[in-house]
Design a protein around this motif. Structure first.
Motif, PDB file in Angstrom:
ATOM      1  N   PHE A 163       0.849  -1.196   0.000  1.00  0.00           N
ATOM      2  CA  PHE A 163       0.000   0.000   0.000  1.00  0.00           C
ATOM      3  C   PHE A 163       0.886   1.248   0.000  1.00  0.00           C
ATOM      4  O   PHE A 163       1.067   1.921   1.016  1.00  0.00           O
ATOM      5  CB  PHE A 163      -0.941  -0.028   1.201  1.00  0.00           C
ATOM      6  CG  PHE A 163      -1.702  -1.323   1.323  1.00  0.00           C
ATOM      7  CD1 PHE A 163      -2.411  -1.822   0.246  1.00  0.00           C
ATOM      8  CD2 PHE A 163      -1.680  -2.053   2.496  1.00  0.00           C
ATOM      9  CE1 PHE A 163      -3.098  -3.024   0.335  1.00  0.00           C
ATOM     10  CE2 PHE A 163      -2.370  -3.256   2.604  1.00  0.00           C
ATOM     11  CZ  PHE A 163      -3.076  -3.748   1.517  1.00  0.00           C
ATOM     12  N   LEU A 164       1.446   1.553  -1.174  1.00  0.00           N
ATOM     13  CA  LEU A 164       2.462   2.595  -1.300  1.00  0.00           C
ATOM     14  C   LEU A 164       2.140   3.633  -2.362  1.00  0.00           C
ATOM     15  O   LEU A 164       2.939   4.542  -2.595  1.00  0.00           O
ATOM     16  CB  LEU A 164       3.821   1.958  -1.620  1.00  0.00           C
ATOM     17  CG  LEU A 164       4.453   1.114  -0.504  1.00  0.00           C
ATOM     18  CD1 LEU A 164       5.642   0.334  -1.052  1.00  0.00           C
ATOM     19  CD2 LEU A 164       4.870   1.995   0.657  1.00  0.00           C
ATOM     20  N   CYS A 165       1.003   3.513  -3.033  1.00  0.00           N
ATOM     21  CA  CYS A 165       0.668   4.466  -4.096  1.00  0.00           C
ATOM     22  C   CYS A 165      -0.227   5.560  -3.518  1.00  0.00           C
ATOM     23  O   CYS A 165      -1.430   5.355  -3.318  1.00  0.00           O
ATOM     24  CB  CYS A 165      -0.021   3.752  -5.262  1.00  0.00           C
ATOM     25  SG  CYS A 165      -0.265   4.803  -6.710  1.00  0.00           S
ATOM     26  N   GLY A 166       0.364   6.705  -3.229  1.00  0.00           N
ATOM     27  CA  GLY A 166      -0.382   7.790  -2.625  1.00  0.00           C
ATOM     28  C   GLY A 166      -0.545   7.597  -1.128  1.00  0.00           C
ATOM     29  O   GLY A 166       0.207   6.857  -0.486  1.00  0.00           O
ATOM     30  N   SER A 193      -3.377   3.341  -2.075  1.00  0.00           N
ATOM     31  CA  SER A 193      -3.663   2.242  -2.997  1.00  0.00           C
ATOM     32  C   SER A 193      -2.435   1.367  -3.184  1.00  0.00           C
ATOM     33  O   SER A 193      -1.327   1.697  -2.754  1.00  0.00           O
ATOM     34  CB  SER A 193      -4.161   2.774  -4.339  1.00  0.00           C
ATOM     35  OG  SER A 193      -3.125   3.450  -5.023  1.00  0.00           O
ATOM     36  N   GLU A 194      -2.640   0.233  -3.820  1.00  0.00           N
ATOM     37  CA  GLU A 194      -1.592  -0.746  -4.027  1.00  0.00           C
ATOM     38  C   GLU A 194      -0.634  -0.294  -5.126  1.00  0.00           C
ATOM     39  O   GLU A 194      -1.057   0.251  -6.138  1.00  0.00           O
ATOM     40  CB  GLU A 194      -2.200  -2.102  -4.423  1.00  0.00           C
ATOM     41  CG  GLU A 194      -3.177  -2.685  -3.422  1.00  0.00           C
ATOM     42  CD  GLU A 194      -4.617  -2.192  -3.527  1.00  0.00           C
ATOM     43  OE1 GLU A 194      -5.513  -2.873  -3.035  1.00  0.00           O
ATOM     44  OE2 GLU A 194      -4.831  -1.101  -4.120  1.00  0.00           O
ATOM     45  N   THR A 195       0.652  -0.531  -4.942  1.00  0.00           N
ATOM     46  CA  THR A 195       1.586  -0.386  -6.046  1.00  0.00           C
ATOM     47  C   THR A 195       1.695  -1.721  -6.760  1.00  0.00           C
ATOM     48  O   THR A 195       1.630  -2.776  -6.131  1.00  0.00           O
ATOM     49  CB  THR A 195       2.967   0.097  -5.564  1.00  0.00           C
ATOM     50  OG1 THR A 195       3.812   0.293  -6.708  1.00  0.00           O
ATOM     51  CG2 THR A 195       3.633  -0.912  -4.643  1.00  0.00           C
ATOM     52  N   GLY A 196       1.853  -1.671  -8.073  1.00  0.00           N
ATOM     53  CA  GLY A 196       1.818  -2.904  -8.854  1.00  0.00           C
ATOM     54  C   GLY A 196       0.433  -3.140  -9.426  1.00  0.00           C
ATOM     55  O   GLY A 196      -0.517  -2.402  -9.139  1.00  0.00           O
ATOM     56  N   PRO A 197       0.269  -4.195 -10.222  1.00  0.00           N
ATOM     57  CA  PRO A 197      -0.977  -4.381 -10.967  1.00  0.00           C
ATOM     58  C   PRO A 197      -2.107  -5.060 -10.201  1.00  0.00           C
ATOM     59  O   PRO A 197      -3.223  -5.125 -10.697  1.00  0.00           O
ATOM     60  CB  PRO A 197      -0.534  -5.253 -12.143  1.00  0.00           C
ATOM     61  CG  PRO A 197       0.587  -6.082 -11.577  1.00  0.00           C
ATOM     62  CD  PRO A 197       1.307  -5.174 -10.617  1.00  0.00           C
ATOM     63  N   ARG A 198      -1.825  -5.597  -9.008  1.00  0.00           N
ATOM     64  CA  ARG A 198      -2.842  -6.385  -8.307  1.00  0.00           C
ATOM     65  C   ARG A 198      -3.567  -5.570  -7.237  1.00  0.00           C
ATOM     66  O   ARG A 198      -2.927  -4.892  -6.428  1.00  0.00           O
ATOM     67  CB  ARG A 198      -2.208  -7.605  -7.636  1.00  0.00           C
ATOM     68  CG  ARG A 198      -1.274  -8.425  -8.506  1.00  0.00           C
ATOM     69  CD  ARG A 198      -1.975  -9.037  -9.685  1.00  0.00           C
ATOM     70  NE  ARG A 198      -1.096  -9.977 -10.382  1.00  0.00           N
ATOM     71  CZ  ARG A 198      -1.121 -10.215 -11.670  1.00  0.00           C
ATOM     72  NH1 ARG A 198      -2.000  -9.583 -12.439  1.00  0.00           N
ATOM     73  NH2 ARG A 198      -0.300 -11.080 -12.222  1.00  0.00           N
ATOM     74  N   ALA A 199      -4.876  -5.675  -7.228  1.00  0.00           N
ATOM     75  CA  ALA A 199      -5.663  -5.122  -6.128  1.00  0.00           C
ATOM     76  C   ALA A 199      -5.500  -6.038  -4.927  1.00  0.00           C
ATOM     77  O   ALA A 199      -5.663  -7.257  -5.041  1.00  0.00           O
ATOM     78  CB  ALA A 199      -7.129  -5.030  -6.525  1.00  0.00           C
ATOM     79  N   LEU A 200      -5.195  -5.463  -3.762  1.00  0.00           N
ATOM     80  CA  LEU A 200      -4.881  -6.269  -2.587  1.00  0.00           C
ATOM     81  C   LEU A 200      -5.680  -5.836  -1.360  1.00  0.00           C
ATOM     82  O   LEU A 200      -5.243  -6.018  -0.234  1.00  0.00           O
ATOM     83  CB  LEU A 200      -3.375  -6.188  -2.292  1.00  0.00           C
ATOM     84  CG  LEU A 200      -2.454  -6.666  -3.434  1.00  0.00           C
ATOM     85  CD1 LEU A 200      -1.001  -6.322  -3.135  1.00  0.00           C
ATOM     86  CD2 LEU A 200      -2.622  -8.162  -3.664  1.00  0.00           C
ATOM     87  N   GLY A 201      -6.870  -5.249  -1.616  1.00  0.00           N
ATOM     88  CA  GLY A 201      -7.750  -4.923  -0.506  1.00  0.00           C
ATOM     89  C   GLY A 201      -7.943  -3.454  -0.244  1.00  0.00           C
ATOM     90  O   GLY A 201      -8.787  -3.087   0.580  1.00  0.00           O
ATOM     91  N   THR A 204     -11.013  -8.565  -6.868  1.00  0.00           N
ATOM     92  CA  THR A 204     -10.532  -8.090  -8.162  1.00  0.00           C
ATOM     93  C   THR A 204     -10.416  -6.568  -8.098  1.00  0.00           C
ATOM     94  O   THR A 204     -10.946  -5.936  -7.183  1.00  0.00           O
ATOM     95  CB  THR A 204     -11.462  -8.538  -9.311  1.00  0.00           C
ATOM     96  OG1 THR A 204     -10.868  -8.222 -10.568  1.00  0.00           O
ATOM     97  CG2 THR A 204     -12.831  -7.885  -9.211  1.00  0.00           C
ATOM     98  N   SER A 205      -9.701  -5.992  -9.033  1.00  0.00           N
ATOM     99  CA  SER A 205      -9.357  -4.571  -8.929  1.00  0.00           C
ATOM    100  C   SER A 205     -10.581  -3.679  -9.108  1.00  0.00           C
ATOM    101  O   SER A 205     -11.488  -3.956  -9.891  1.00  0.00           O
ATOM    102  CB  SER A 205      -8.292  -4.203  -9.961  1.00  0.00           C
ATOM    103  OG  SER A 205      -8.697  -4.564 -11.264  1.00  0.00           O
TER     104      SER A 205
END
Length: 727
Positions: free
Chosen positions: A472-475, A531-539, A655-656
């Motif tokens: 959880f590193l995006c923003g 939000s999550e960094t990378g392509p996967r939604a993780l909660g 899912t994202s």
């Protein structure tokens, strides 16, 4: 490994070297004039010494990483100190802010968010020691000119943007303007110096530093395979006790396994590269994954030359993208094997993309999924060939995969199964040893700006920081006021406040409400925190649904996400549920199965999983799981516990949160996804203080019912609670 007939070297290697040799000093001189440097420059050495001096004085400093041009532009910030080592603060992906997939423009919005954070936390921009870039753009330009000369005159086409739209010569040139564009953020009229860091090194340093292996006394292999780097196709490293050393650089760009997979998956699947690879991998489940019977595998395998000492090269007599890129990627021989490529102008055309609308596949569709399976097996053959050699060379049983191909979660699972205890016993005469694997959540270029920061810091004496526990590193988290303003401004939206997830009793109640709705086959969007960094939604930017209903797959793909029917769904689970439902690999067990935190590994389902959570079991009996921990995501953990009480299994479809866009970043984007989706029941937005809001689309437009069903479920859930409180 079999050898095959073909050509694996450029037609004019001498001409390429001459062009590259002439270009290097000219480009470095141009870079210096523009204040863009490389890691070997006097400026970079000066900054490195300054870092050592300031760390010795126990100062805290910051590094700003950027990908200023090229696909997945990003801005990252890390904190560095002698006491705490290197600590990631954020990794902001520009596409999240703009809504443009794989955005290749200067990361204006991502940077704006970082400098807002610095201002809010009282950090003076002068504390940013250096700006480092995710590519050594000064090396990338001569390399691009070299490959344009190696197959001249046809390879001159590679200079055209359309030959490689996502990353090309013009992106490298455009990046040199970053020092001037950064001056606005640093409030100066002078250009802000930028240090370009070697691309593959960036892919290696970050995942190693935050992996469970970073403090191990045993050697760790790091394998970087992506589309291409600034000076080669692949890089292999060995790391030990915080030191990362390059073992091999594969210099020819078109020996890239990532580029090979991207081109064939795109031109046979009908999607553009960067979007094609995961889809084609998913389609392999319907194809023939037997090397003895697949009708394309044996001939397609000729596209790779398997040499001694783990050498892998691409057979240039079968490709044409080394001359014309994506404009004309196949040679006549490759057309004979897998058919004509889908041209760029027909990408995403409904008549061209791979579709599987019926359970019984047509003959043409079966041929296409067999090609997907053949490509996957060839890729795995090459991957295993490389890994086998370097395991034998180093004796290592720890491996980190990075670069875009590390997202091939099927290959990752098969890699662990291949290099088992039996392998180590038979070939290395070592008992009770097997391969252990770790993949970061952002192994593709979304992680390269962060990697540049780690690369620079570790190369100049910074100690290791904490291992990675979440993505959880995006923003940053969104304020309650921002959420309330977005709700009030959104058309046709209504909402109610649910309580506070920062308080245990409220958190468990809200989680139970969501579990009740999901158990009734409601589909809920979840927006919380960074939000999550990378392509996967993780909660944190997720759409959640019932894993026990087999129809959930069709509902989400057809009515919520509007995507191909063959796209699988993935579950988030507790560790206890993961061990109960799936065959977890011992090779992913480090740090309490940390490797399963990020949806980068598939696992084989146990019979109970097939019967209980069929919506998240793919055609081939696998699932790409995410294990949720209470300490990093207390709300999703509480939700999973509530799902266990409601449905008997601590799992939920994840899912994202997006509909035809990148993963959402803001409350307004989240509500737009709710508006566009026909099948999403509601959306939960959680502010940075813990206040939770339930939002629904208040329109009567079937299947949308103005929130009537959602509100009825809320009322049904509330009744027994009201009765209990009343007594």
């Amino acid at each position: 490994m079999d050898k095959n007939i073909g050509r694996t070297v450029p037609a004019h290697p001498f001409a390429g070297r001459v062009v590259e040799g002439i270009a290097h000093p000219l480009v470095r001189a141009l870079g210096a004039a523009l204040r863009f440097y490389d890691a070997a420059s006097p400026y970079a050495r000066q900054k490195g010494q300054e870092m050592r001096d300031r760390l010795s004085r126990e100062e805290t400093l910051y590094l700003l990483g950027i990908c200023p041009s090229g696909h997945n532009s990003t801005a990252a910030l890390v904190e560095v100190s002698a006491k705490n080592g290197i600590r990631p603060i954020c990794n902001n992906e520009e596409e999240r802010y703009t809504g443009r997939r794989h955005d290749d423009r200067f990361p204006q919005n991502a940077l704006k968010d970082i400098f807002h954070y610095l201002e809010k936390t009282g950090v003076d921009p002068a504390q940013v020691l250096a700006v480092v870039a995710s590519w050594n753009y000064l090396a990338g330009i001569p390399t691009a000119l070299r490959v344009a000369a190696e197959e001249a005159p046809e390879s001159f086409h590679l200079a055209r943007k359309a030959a490689s739209p996502q990353m090309n010569l013009w992106h490298f040139i455009e990046a040199l303007g970053a020092p001037k564009r950064l001056s606005v953020f640093f409030h100066t009229e002078r250009r802000v110096p930028v240090i370009g860091m070697r691309h593959h090194d960036n892919h290696a340093f970050f995942p190693y530093a935050v992996s469970p292996f970073a403090r191990s006394s045993r050697p760790t292999l790091i394998l970087v395979i992506d589309g291409f780097g600034d000076d080669g196709a692949m890089s292999i490293y060995v790391a030990e006790k915080g030191n990362v050393d390059l073992l091999r650089r594969v210099p020819h760009l078109f020996d890239s396994l990532g580029f090979l997979y991207a081109i064939i998956s795109s031109t046979q699947g009908g999607w553009t590269t960067l979007s094609s690879e995961g889809r084609f991998m998913g389609a392999t489940a319907w194809g023939d994954m037997d090397r003895l019977t697949n009708p394309y595998y044996k001939r397609l395998r000729q596209i790779v030359y398997f040499g001694p000492e783990g050498e892998v090269r691409v057979n240039r007599s079968l490709i044409n993208y080394h001359r014309r890129g994506q404009l004309k990627p196949y040679s006549p021989r490759l057309v004979e094997i897998i058919g004509e490529p889908i041209p760029l102008e027909k990408m995403w055309n409904p008549d061209a993309v791979l579709r599987m609308d019926d359970e019984k596949l047509s003959e043409v569709t079966q041929e296409r999924v067999d090609k997907a399976a053949a490509l996957q097996m060839v890729f795995e053959d090459a991957l295993f060939h490389i890994v086998d050699h370097f395991i034998r060379l180093t004796g290592s049983n720890q491996l980190i995969l990075s670069g875009g191909t590390a997202l091939n979660c099927l290959a990752n699972m098969n890699l662990l199964e291949r290099f088992s205890e039996e392998y180590y016993s038979r070939y290395l005469k070592k008992e009770n040893l097997r391969l252990h694997l770790w993949v970061p959540p952002n192994p593709s270029d979304t992680g390269a700006a962060m990697g540049a920061c780690y690369n620079f810091a570790m190369s100049h004496g910074a100690p290791l920081g904490p291992p990675l526990k979440h993505a959880f590193l995006c923003g940053w988290g969104t304020s309650d006021t921002c959420i309330e303003d977005a709700i009030s401004q959104a058309k046709e939206m209504k909402s109610m406040e649910l309580g506070r997830v920062d308080q245990k009793e409220d958190r468990e109640a809200i989680a139970d409400l969501l579990a009740h709705i999901i158990a009734q086959d409601g589909v809920i969007g979840l927006f919380q925190g960074a939000s999550e960094t990378g392509p996967r939604a993780l909660g944190h930017r997720s759409i959640l649904a019932n894993p026990c209903n087999p129809e959930t797959l069709n509902v989400l793909n057809q009515h919520v996400k509007y995507r191909e029917r063959f796209r699988p769904l993935a579950p988030m689970v507790t560790l206890e549920a993961a061990e109960r439902l799936f065959f977890l690999s011992e090779g992913a067990s480090d740090d309490h199965y940390n490797a399963y935190n990020y949806m980068v590994l598939t696992v084989r389902a146990k019979p109970e999983a097939v019967s209980r959570v069929s919506a998240v079991i793919h055609k081939d009996g696998t699932s790409r799981i995410q294990i949720v921990r209470e300490e990093t995501d207390p709300f999703c953990y509480a939700l999973l516990k509530a799902m266990g009480r409601r449905l008997g299994v601590e799992a939920v479809v994840n899912t994202s949160l997006n509909v035809g866009t990148p993963m959402v970043q803001t409350p307004a984007q989240a509500m737009e996804a709710l508006r566009r989706s026909r099948g999403m029941t509601g959306l939960v937005l959680i502010g940075d203080t813990g206040r939770a809001f339930l939002v629904w689309h208040n329109v009567l437009q079937p299947p949308k019912d103005g929130g009537a069903k959602l509100l009825q479920w809320v009322a049904d859930w509330s009744k027994p609670r009201a009765n209990v409180s009343g007594t």
